[in-house]
Design an enzyme around this catalytic site. Structure first.
Site, short mmCIF file in Angstrom:
data_model
loop_
_atom_site.label_atom_id
_atom_site.label_comp_id
_atom_site.label_asym_id
_atom_site.label_seq_id
_atom_site.Cartn_x
_atom_site.Cartn_y
_atom_site.Cartn_z
N TYR A 173 0.83 -1.20 0.00
CA TYR A 173 0.00 0.00 0.00
C TYR A 173 0.87 1.25 0.00
O TYR A 173 1.94 1.27 0.59
CB TYR A 173 -0.87 0.06 1.26
CG TYR A 173 -2.10 -0.80 1.23
CD1 TYR A 173 -3.24 -0.37 0.59
CD2 TYR A 173 -2.12 -2.03 1.86
CE1 TYR A 173 -4.39 -1.16 0.58
CE2 TYR A 173 -3.25 -2.82 1.86
CZ TYR A 173 -4.38 -2.38 1.21
OH TYR A 173 -5.51 -3.15 1.21
N TYR A 195 -0.86 -9.77 0.98
CA TYR A 195 0.20 -9.20 1.82
C TYR A 195 0.11 -9.74 3.24
O TYR A 195 -0.95 -10.13 3.70
CB TYR A 195 0.14 -7.67 1.81
CG TYR A 195 -1.16 -7.05 2.29
CD1 TYR A 195 -1.39 -6.82 3.65
CD2 TYR A 195 -2.14 -6.67 1.39
CE1 TYR A 195 -2.57 -6.24 4.08
CE2 TYR A 195 -3.32 -6.09 1.82
CZ TYR A 195 -3.53 -5.88 3.17
OH TYR A 195 -4.70 -5.31 3.59
N ARG A 213 -3.21 -11.58 4.07
CA ARG A 213 -4.50 -11.22 3.50
C ARG A 213 -4.60 -11.80 2.09
O ARG A 213 -3.66 -11.69 1.31
CB ARG A 213 -4.68 -9.70 3.39
CG ARG A 213 -4.73 -8.90 4.66
CD ARG A 213 -5.85 -9.24 5.63
NE ARG A 213 -7.14 -9.68 5.09
CZ ARG A 213 -8.10 -8.90 4.61
NH1 ARG A 213 -7.94 -7.61 4.59
NH2 ARG A 213 -9.24 -9.40 4.18
N HIS A 259 -7.34 -8.51 -2.35
CA HIS A 259 -8.66 -7.91 -2.11
C HIS A 259 -8.67 -6.45 -2.52
O HIS A 259 -7.63 -5.80 -2.58
CB HIS A 259 -9.08 -8.03 -0.64
CG HIS A 259 -8.15 -7.31 0.29
ND1 HIS A 259 -6.97 -7.85 0.73
CD2 HIS A 259 -8.21 -6.07 0.83
CE1 HIS A 259 -6.35 -6.98 1.51
NE2 HIS A 259 -7.06 -5.89 1.59
N HIS A 266 -10.79 -2.96 -1.31
CA HIS A 266 -11.72 -2.38 -0.35
C HIS A 266 -12.75 -1.53 -1.08
O HIS A 266 -12.39 -0.78 -2.00
CB HIS A 266 -10.97 -1.49 0.64
CG HIS A 266 -9.98 -2.21 1.50
ND1 HIS A 266 -10.28 -2.67 2.75
CD2 HIS A 266 -8.68 -2.55 1.29
CE1 HIS A 266 -9.20 -3.27 3.28
NE2 HIS A 266 -8.22 -3.20 2.41
FE LIG Z 1 -6.31 -4.22 2.65
#
Ligand SMILES: [Fe+3]
Lengths: 241, 203
Positions: A107, A146, A156, A159, A161
């Site tokens: 991110y 990640y 995770r 995905h 959001h």
């Molecule tokens: Fe996330």
């Protein structure tokens, strides 16, 4: 304006506030019962966002942060679907905001410490407004899975959001979209806050080869369902209101 | 037997620690995508009514401020009309009604610059006390939390508010009251857990 009160939310379908497998929820979950009341105008109305707020590249995460002539690195995908309500009606004119990690699972955020590199051409945010039939779409890269600190080795699943406004503030929803076939889905403590497998399946987007653009992008379909609304908001109103 | 054809609402998932990227990208340093963050400005200088500020913080069960929450508010204008899809008429064009605030990254404190809302009727015509709807998401919050803020200096209106009246444990009502700090400033703290846990609603 032909909207009424909302269908009661099925709290058993959603994750409970307290879900100790997801450790952060332990101190952030209210412990007392929620108090119910019939929706009033404060819940039935909600902010309205116009198409004039959108920039040309808002729905194109491949390019909305990239330098001129460049584009984000990673598998190119189209995510499309409809915003519906529980009665199956398309919900038009609702703002859909998305955010995600880059193709490496990183991110663009100062709190993010994963070793995967930033992509200088990928910001990770996008938005669009649903059409008259509730349809929406955007294009992006397939996000990478990640790791995150919860148990010793939690990852995770890939995905995206989603933040969605409905036509009333009581429909406000934030959720996540997962990808068909990802083996990490069923191992994820955040996914597993959702009580039933059937409800999890509702968040898994299938690959849609018919919407795939040959030699360009694969397509995934993700419908979002908001709470249903009953009959006209004011058909039963007393005089004078 | 035939089947009812309803869909199920998409299950909620936590907003996670990076909600800022999608909802307030400029705040977290992603500039050049959107000209400004949504919900950052609620009122223009010409907005009608009393101009107020609402400052507060979201606290976890250990008394630690949440530094990664996102708080949204929705409220009527000074005349009690909601901007947007309101069936009763046009709201003040200089007032947005919607605010979004990620809070300070060190203290978790947020401030909304808004107007004091007017009274809004219930479906049966009774008047609600002036109030602001809050919606809170963060890492560790699995489904967005709805609550309401009322004004501690509106005692008479609060006493007849139908929603406050529904709260069985009346000793919890003060968790919904913002305290006036003078000069239009109000303080409203939200406690997710513990002795003074804020009343949250299933709306
Ligand atoms: Fe996330």
């Amino acid at each position: 304006m032909s909207d009424g009160t909302f269908f009661t939310r099925d709290r058993g379908w959603h994750p409970p506030a307290f879900a100790p497998g997801y450790k952060t929820s332990v101190t952030r979950s209210p412990s007392r019962a929620l108090i119910s009341f019939p929706p009033t105008l404060s819940e039935q109305t909600g902010p309205v966002f116009g198409h004039d707020m959108l920039g040309e590249l808002d729905d194109d995460l491949l390019h909305n942060y990239a330098a001129p002539g460049e584009s984000a690195i990673g598998p190119r995908i189209i995510v499309y679907g409809r915003v519906l309500d529980e009665a199956g009606r398309g919900v038009p004119n609702v703002l859909v905001e998305v955010w995600q990690a880059n193709a490496g699972g990183r991110y663009r955020h100062k709190k993010e410490g994963y070793v995967a590199p930033l992509d200088p051409n990928f910001g990770g945010c996008g938005r669009c407004i649903s059409g008259e039939d509730g349809s929406y779409s955007f294009r992006t890269v397939l996000p990478g899975p990640y790791p995150w600190p919860n148990n010793g080795n939690d990852w995770r699943p890939a995905h995206i959001h989603f933040s969605v406004f409905g036509s009333g503030f009581a429909q406000r929803l934030i959720t996540q979209m997962y990808f068909e076939g990802d083996p990490l889905i069923w191992r994820c403590p955040i996914v597993n806050t959702i009580p039933s497998r059937e409800a999890v399946e509702q968040l898994i987007a299938p690959l849609d080869m018919n919407r795939t653009i040959p030699m360009d992008s694969r397509a995934y379909k993700f419908d979002i369902v908001l709470r249903g609304r009953r009959s006209t908001m004011f058909e039963n109103r007393p005089e004078g209101n | 037997m035939q089947r009812l054809d309803y869909l199920k609402e998409s299950p909620s998932q936590t907003a996670g620690p990076y909600v800022h990227i999608g909802c307030v990208p400029n705040f977290c340093g992603i500039s050049g995508v959107y000209p400004e963050d949504l919900g950052g400005v609620m009122r223009k200088p010409e907005a009608r009514g009393e101009h107020i500020t609402i400052t507060g913080c979201v606290w976890d069960g250990t008394g630690t401020p949440l530094r990664d929450a996102m708080v949204e508010i929705w409220q009527a204008d000074a005349d009690g009309i909601y901007p947007g899809n309101e069936p009763r008429g046009q709201a003040d064009p200089n007032f947005a009604g919607f605010g979004r605030n990620p809070g300070d990254q060190n203290t978790g404190e947020w401030t909304f610059e808004t107007v004091k809302p007017g009274r809004v009727p219930m479906p049966d015509g009774r008047l609600q006390a002036p109030h602001v709807t809050f919606w809170i998401v963060a890492r560790g919050i699995n489904i967005g939390l709805h609550t309401r803020m009322y004004f501690a200096d509106e005692e008479a209106a609060n006493a007849e508010d139908p929603i406050l009246g529904r709260i069985e444990h009346q000793n919890r009502v003060p968790t919904l009251l913002a305290e006036p700090q003078g000069q239009g400033a109000y303080r409203f703290d939200i406690r997710l857990q513990g002795e003074n846990e804020t009343v949250f609603f299933d709306v």
